[in-house]
Design a protein around this motif. Structure first.
Motif, short mmCIF file in Angstrom:
data_model
loop_
_atom_site.label_atom_id
_atom_site.label_comp_id
_atom_site.label_asym_id
_atom_site.label_seq_id
_atom_site.Cartn_x
_atom_site.Cartn_y
_atom_site.Cartn_z
N GLY A 128 0.83 -1.20 0.00
CA GLY A 128 0.00 0.00 0.00
C GLY A 128 0.86 1.25 0.00
O GLY A 128 1.90 1.30 -0.67
N ARG A 129 0.40 2.26 0.74
CA ARG A 129 1.14 3.52 0.81
C ARG A 129 1.58 3.85 2.24
O ARG A 129 2.54 4.58 2.44
CB ARG A 129 0.28 4.69 0.31
CG ARG A 129 -0.29 4.53 -1.09
CD ARG A 129 0.83 4.50 -2.11
NE ARG A 129 0.32 4.56 -3.48
CZ ARG A 129 -0.26 3.57 -4.13
NH1 ARG A 129 -0.39 2.40 -3.54
NH2 ARG A 129 -0.68 3.71 -5.38
N ASP A 130 0.82 3.34 3.21
CA ASP A 130 1.05 3.71 4.61
C ASP A 130 1.10 2.46 5.49
O ASP A 130 0.78 2.53 6.67
CB ASP A 130 -0.10 4.61 5.10
CG ASP A 130 -1.44 3.88 5.06
OD1 ASP A 130 -1.55 2.89 4.31
OD2 ASP A 130 -2.35 4.29 5.79
N ILE A 131 1.48 1.33 4.93
CA ILE A 131 1.44 0.09 5.71
C ILE A 131 2.54 0.13 6.79
O ILE A 131 2.27 -0.12 7.96
CB ILE A 131 1.59 -1.16 4.80
CG1 ILE A 131 0.57 -1.11 3.65
CG2 ILE A 131 1.43 -2.44 5.64
CD1 ILE A 131 -0.87 -0.96 4.06
N GLY A 132 3.76 0.47 6.39
CA GLY A 132 4.86 0.52 7.37
C GLY A 132 4.78 1.70 8.31
O GLY A 132 5.30 1.65 9.42
N THR A 133 4.11 2.77 7.89
CA THR A 133 4.07 3.99 8.72
C THR A 133 2.85 4.04 9.64
O THR A 133 2.95 4.52 10.76
CB THR A 133 4.07 5.26 7.82
OG1 THR A 133 3.04 5.10 6.82
CG2 THR A 133 5.40 5.47 7.15
N VAL A 134 1.69 3.55 9.17
CA VAL A 134 0.45 3.73 9.94
C VAL A 134 -0.24 2.40 10.28
O VAL A 134 -0.59 2.16 11.43
CB VAL A 134 -0.55 4.62 9.14
CG1 VAL A 134 -1.88 4.74 9.90
CG2 VAL A 134 0.04 5.98 8.85
N ILE A 135 -0.43 1.55 9.28
CA ILE A 135 -1.28 0.36 9.50
C ILE A 135 -0.54 -0.68 10.35
O ILE A 135 -1.08 -1.19 11.32
CB ILE A 135 -1.71 -0.27 8.15
CG1 ILE A 135 -2.40 0.78 7.27
CG2 ILE A 135 -2.63 -1.48 8.38
CD1 ILE A 135 -3.70 1.31 7.78
N LEU A 136 0.70 -1.01 9.96
CA LEU A 136 1.46 -2.04 10.69
C LEU A 136 2.82 -1.47 11.10
O LEU A 136 3.87 -1.89 10.60
CB LEU A 136 1.66 -3.28 9.81
CG LEU A 136 0.40 -3.94 9.24
CD1 LEU A 136 0.77 -5.09 8.29
CD2 LEU A 136 -0.51 -4.45 10.36
N PRO A 137 2.82 -0.48 12.03
CA PRO A 137 4.10 0.14 12.39
C PRO A 137 5.09 -0.84 13.02
O PRO A 137 6.28 -0.58 13.04
CB PRO A 137 3.69 1.26 13.37
CG PRO A 137 2.33 0.90 13.85
CD PRO A 137 1.68 0.09 12.76
N ASP A 138 4.57 -1.98 13.53
CA ASP A 138 5.45 -2.97 14.15
C ASP A 138 5.81 -4.12 13.22
O ASP A 138 6.29 -5.16 13.69
CB ASP A 138 4.80 -3.53 15.42
CG ASP A 138 4.57 -2.45 16.46
OD1 ASP A 138 5.40 -1.52 16.52
OD2 ASP A 138 3.55 -2.50 17.18
N ALA A 139 5.56 -3.96 11.93
CA ALA A 139 5.88 -5.03 10.98
C ALA A 139 7.35 -5.41 11.11
O ALA A 139 8.21 -4.53 11.25
CB ALA A 139 5.57 -4.57 9.56
N GLN A 140 7.64 -6.72 11.05
CA GLN A 140 9.03 -7.18 11.21
C GLN A 140 9.89 -6.74 10.03
O GLN A 140 11.09 -6.56 10.15
CB GLN A 140 9.08 -8.72 11.29
CG GLN A 140 8.53 -9.28 12.59
CD GLN A 140 7.05 -9.58 12.50
OE1 GLN A 140 6.33 -8.99 11.70
NE2 GLN A 140 6.59 -10.49 13.33
N VAL A 141 9.26 -6.61 8.85
CA VAL A 141 10.01 -6.20 7.65
C VAL A 141 9.25 -5.07 6.96
O VAL A 141 8.04 -5.16 6.77
CB VAL A 141 10.15 -7.37 6.65
CG1 VAL A 141 11.05 -6.96 5.48
CG2 VAL A 141 10.66 -8.64 7.32
#
Ligand code: DC
Length: 224
Positions: A128-141
């Motif tokens: 997406g556009r904001d997955i690492g910043t907003v939706i899943l900020p704790d994503a492992q990668v």
């Protein structure tokens, strides 16, 4: 069980969906294309005769919509009120609606739980556009996938022509630059690279090399 989340963000036409889908298949993760959700809301607005930039009108539609993600043979399908709209949401006029409705804060809030819910119940590669910043900020990668505007427009042009749509390179490039600008400059969750994301530029890579580059980042991160 703890699930793994891989967030892939970047501008349109960087190859996110093709690359993320292939990488997810290799890793046995579920691929979640979040752009399809904004597209489905854009389609609903278009069908209802509501302008994509009419925030009041679009928000009034939200409680009446039933939006679902389902998987057929491992491929994501989007259902709008039970109807499979996965093909229709790819039409160029719906891209414009999708970009407009995605700038409306209540639309983004409406889709938040649906996206987070997918990552709670499955190991996912979500693009997406904001997955690492907003939706899943704790994503492992976290990966920020990008390519030059020229390259992205050339690829998108080919893709649309393969689907039988008559488009010119100039038209696709102009649409892409306009959409990039809108996605990068909106107040709510603008497109930007997360601080802890790895940047992958696919301008000089073919598809197989791009998939390999993304898989390498994921494997390196998970084995750290
Ligand atoms: O990735 P795509 O081209 O299918 O996305 C359609 C539109 O939705 C695009 O203009 C950006 C927006 N979008 C968004 O704002 N946030 C996301 N997570 C995914 C897409």
């Amino acid at each position: 069980m703890n699930h793994i989340a891989v967030a892939i963000d970047g501008p349109s036409g960087a190859g996110k969906s093709t690359i993320a889908r292939a990488a997810a298949a290799q890793l046995g993760f579920v691929y979640v294309d979040t752009g399809a959700l904004y597209r489905a809301i854009g389609l609903a607005a278009c069908r209802a005769g509501v302008r994509g930039d009419d925030a009041e009108g679009v928000c009034a539609l939200l409680p009446t919509l039933r939006l679902e993600l389902t998987y057929v043979d491992g491929t994501q399908r989007v259902l709008l009120d039970g109807e499979d709209v996965s093909e229709e949401i790819r039409l160029p006029e719906i891209s414009k609606y999708a970009s407009q409705v995605s700038a409306i804060p209540r639309v983004r809030a409406y889709l938040l739980d649906l996206q987070r819910g997918m990552a709670k119940t499955h190991s996912v590669i979500m693009d997406g556009r904001d997955i690492g910043t907003v939706i899943l900020p704790d994503a492992q990668v976290k990966i920020f996938l990008t390519a030059s505007a020229e390259k992205r427009a050339a690829r998108r042009c080919l893709e649309l022509r393969e689907k039988g749509q008559e488009v010119t390179h100039e038209q696709v490039l102009a649409d892409m630059i306009a959409r990039d600008r809108q996605d990068e400059n909106r107040a709510q969750a603008p497109l930007r690279q997360a601080k802890d994301a790895v940047r992958v530029d696919t301008s000089a890579l073919d598809l197989a090399q791009s998939i390999e580059a993304v898989l390498r980042v994921i494997r390196d991160k998970l084995h750290q």
